[in-house]
Motif scaffolding. Sequence first.
Motif, PDB file in Angstrom:
ATOM      1  N   MET A 151      -2.811   4.868  -9.439  1.00 37.18           N
ATOM      2  CA  MET A 151      -3.203   3.453  -9.447  1.00 37.18           C
ATOM      3  C   MET A 151      -3.748   3.055 -10.813  1.00 37.18           C
ATOM      4  O   MET A 151      -3.466   1.957 -11.316  1.00 37.18           O
ATOM      5  CB  MET A 151      -4.246   3.185  -8.362  1.00 37.18           C
ATOM      6  CG  MET A 151      -4.662   1.713  -8.269  1.00 37.18           C
ATOM      7  SD  MET A 151      -3.262   0.607  -7.879  1.00 37.18           S
ATOM      8  CE  MET A 151      -3.170   0.840  -6.099  1.00 37.18           C
ATOM      9  N   ASP A 179      -5.575   7.835  -6.878  1.00 36.40           N
ATOM     10  CA  ASP A 179      -6.293   6.971  -7.825  1.00 36.40           C
ATOM     11  C   ASP A 179      -5.746   7.104  -9.242  1.00 36.40           C
ATOM     12  O   ASP A 179      -5.743   6.124 -10.006  1.00 36.40           O
ATOM     13  CB  ASP A 179      -7.784   7.300  -7.809  1.00 36.40           C
ATOM     14  CG  ASP A 179      -8.456   6.888  -6.515  1.00 36.40           C
ATOM     15  OD1 ASP A 179      -7.976   5.928  -5.883  1.00 36.40           O
ATOM     16  OD2 ASP A 179      -9.461   7.529  -6.141  1.00 36.40           O
ATOM     17  N   ARG A 208     -10.399  -0.790  -3.404  1.00 38.91           N
ATOM     18  CA  ARG A 208     -10.385   0.577  -3.927  1.00 38.91           C
ATOM     19  C   ARG A 208     -11.769   0.940  -4.442  1.00 38.91           C
ATOM     20  O   ARG A 208     -12.349   0.209  -5.253  1.00 38.91           O
ATOM     21  CB  ARG A 208      -9.355   0.711  -5.065  1.00 38.91           C
ATOM     22  CG  ARG A 208      -7.914   0.539  -4.633  1.00 38.91           C
ATOM     23  CD  ARG A 208      -7.431   1.635  -3.698  1.00 38.91           C
ATOM     24  NE  ARG A 208      -7.105   2.867  -4.350  1.00 38.91           N
ATOM     25  CZ  ARG A 208      -5.859   3.282  -4.593  1.00 38.91           C
ATOM     26  NH1 ARG A 208      -4.813   2.551  -4.237  1.00 38.91           N
ATOM     27  NH2 ARG A 208      -5.651   4.439  -5.177  1.00 38.91           N
ATOM     28  N   ARG A 242      -1.134   5.743  -3.836  1.00 38.94           N
ATOM     29  CA  ARG A 242      -2.304   6.128  -3.055  1.00 38.94           C
ATOM     30  C   ARG A 242      -3.291   6.960  -3.886  1.00 38.94           C
ATOM     31  O   ARG A 242      -4.503   6.848  -3.730  1.00 38.94           O
ATOM     32  CB  ARG A 242      -1.854   6.913  -1.811  1.00 38.94           C
ATOM     33  CG  ARG A 242      -2.939   7.140  -0.777  1.00 38.94           C
ATOM     34  CD  ARG A 242      -3.405   5.840  -0.139  1.00 38.94           C
ATOM     35  NE  ARG A 242      -2.333   5.094   0.491  1.00 38.94           N
ATOM     36  CZ  ARG A 242      -1.904   5.299   1.733  1.00 38.94           C
ATOM     37  NH1 ARG A 242      -2.461   6.240   2.473  1.00 38.94           N
ATOM     38  NH2 ARG A 242      -0.949   4.564   2.245  1.00 38.94           N
ATOM     39  N   GLU A 256       0.831  -1.208   0.000  1.00 37.60           N
ATOM     40  CA  GLU A 256       0.000   0.000   0.000  1.00 37.60           C
ATOM     41  C   GLU A 256       0.863   1.255   0.000  1.00 37.60           C
ATOM     42  O   GLU A 256       0.675   2.181   0.783  1.00 37.60           O
ATOM     43  CB  GLU A 256      -0.954  -0.006   1.194  1.00 37.60           C
ATOM     44  CG  GLU A 256      -1.923  -1.177   1.176  1.00 37.60           C
ATOM     45  CD  GLU A 256      -2.920  -1.137   2.323  1.00 37.60           C
ATOM     46  OE1 GLU A 256      -2.731  -0.329   3.246  1.00 37.60           O
ATOM     47  OE2 GLU A 256      -3.886  -1.916   2.283  1.00 37.60           O
ATOM     48  N   SER A 257       1.794   1.283  -0.927  1.00 38.14           N
ATOM     49  CA  SER A 257       2.745   2.391  -1.025  1.00 38.14           C
ATOM     50  C   SER A 257       2.046   3.717  -1.302  1.00 38.14           C
ATOM     51  O   SER A 257       1.056   3.780  -2.041  1.00 38.14           O
ATOM     52  CB  SER A 257       3.754   2.106  -2.144  1.00 38.14           C
ATOM     53  OG  SER A 257       4.524   3.254  -2.428  1.00 38.14           O
ATOM     54  N   TYR A 258       2.591   4.769  -0.721  1.00 38.97           N
ATOM     55  CA  TYR A 258       2.048   6.112  -0.976  1.00 38.97           C
ATOM     56  C   TYR A 258       2.166   6.493  -2.444  1.00 38.97           C
ATOM     57  O   TYR A 258       1.419   7.348  -2.934  1.00 38.97           O
ATOM     58  CB  TYR A 258       2.774   7.152  -0.112  1.00 38.97           C
ATOM     59  CG  TYR A 258       4.180   7.475  -0.566  1.00 38.97           C
ATOM     60  CD1 TYR A 258       4.430   8.538  -1.428  1.00 38.97           C
ATOM     61  CD2 TYR A 258       5.278   6.708  -0.141  1.00 38.97           C
ATOM     62  CE1 TYR A 258       5.714   8.844  -1.848  1.00 38.97           C
ATOM     63  CE2 TYR A 258       6.553   7.007  -0.558  1.00 38.97           C
ATOM     64  CZ  TYR A 258       6.770   8.076  -1.410  1.00 38.97           C
ATOM     65  OH  TYR A 258       8.048   8.375  -1.832  1.00 38.97           O
TER      66      TYR A 258
END
Length: 546
Positions: free
Chosen positions: A434, A431, A460, A429, A424-426
Amino acid sequence: MSIAADFRKAAELSVDNVARHGDTDIFPFPFENYAFSDLRNKFVELVLEYNTNFEKFINDYPPQHVNSLTPAGYFGFRWASQIDPIWNLHFLACVIAIAPDIEVARIPLKEEVVFSYRFNPNYETGDLFDKTVSWANFIEASVEEAAQHEFVVTCDISEFYPRLGHHRLENALLQIDKPGHVSKKIMKFLSNFSNTRSFGLPIGGSAARLLSEITINQVDRLLYYKNIKFKRFADDYHIFASSREDAYSKLMFLSEKLFDNQGLSMQKAKTRIMSTAEFRATNPLAIERAQVDPEQAGADAAEKHSRTAILRFSLNFDPYSPTAEEDYQELRKEIQKFDIIGLLKSELSKSRVHTALTKKLISAVKHLDVRQREEAVLSIWKNQEILYPTFASVLVLMDSVIDSMTVEGRRKIIDAILELINKESYLLRADTHMCYAIRVLAHENMPETIGALQQLYETRLSPIVRRDIILILARWNEWYWISDLRNKFRSLSGAERRAFIVASHALKDEGRHWRQSTKREFDPFEKLIAEWADSRTQTPNWRIPV
């Protein structure tokens, strides 16, 4: 030409612009844009139907926008919006319909005062803005003007798009749209976009850029007719003064007019009064036009020249051009003149990168030869944390080159992205990040990526993240997962519903029976998406797009 014919022309340009160039420069290219291209005339007719029945459609099928925080620098963020695709077409068509009047109302381009987003449509390419006018022209003109003055004020407006007032925009539109038919639709759409708040424009789209220009035009005119020498690009102002006292006076005048008339203010941290010499020395493009001889000028001067030259260099490439292949080869030939890898290494050696330069360098990497490209890609990936402000560009690069990498190189990138997701790396984070990351994963169908995407779908909530996961898993023929999702169709977001309509083709007969029994529930946009997907699946070797 009649009003109806004018709007049809605007609708056609809107569809062509979005289909070719996308709807935003922040979010990934949505799959619906492929449908806009393939069924161009039918989507033009749908935009016209939305316009004719505007009140009914905005009430029955209200826009579903996607909002997301996007990084701005190392520690800052801003909100960005991906507008509901079909409503974006209509919104842009409305703005295009009055864009010629917007352009006429602005300070003429020949005055070389305002350089941003000059409307000059090309109906062949779908382009909206004059390509001969750019941020680089703004900088160059500022450097030339500075030579005639002792001091320069540099400043930009704080939160320009999010804080731009709707009432001021409406007043500006009514000055050019006397009947108000188009402007009323624009304002109702914006009221929906901002949840009835009386301020805020979508960030990243062409329509909002033109609307911001007509609104700030009032302040431009006040400066212009007060004989204040200035240059502007979007929210950036350069004001020229004969003394420090004169500079303060002009800065105060601009600040007063922005606040009184627009409710806007300057960014304190970015407002400076400089001598002309300091302005020229610190300006990113302020160098002599003469070429630098590296052997005579030294390594530092040569690198400074290269940095400036790459910032000036245009990487624009039109794949739709009739001479696309020749244009691409010429682009690659020109890029070879730069030491892209050397400049990248120089940036990566710093504690903080120059964002604009680094984005340009990252974009240039995909045009290098295969060996150099893989070396650069892996080097970039190793420095992902220092590249955080440009991480979206990094992921776009990975998506564009990963298929040409070695098996070992591909696996390094895929494994690294999976690791970022698992911890869950920053870095992922946001969207938007991602979305770009899972599009890279889409190149590698294996148990690890399948499991990661299914887990992401559950954790998510972003509609655009989930949309892409649906499409990727359908492309990989993970029919059991798509079949299970069918039971939740009525509770999906608009973006997910459209993705599932396309993805249902992975279910073969089950999907066909589902579409036949459910199509009465589809809205007009979904019906066209279903028609598009049905026609595309008949094409040999067609793959579900992401």
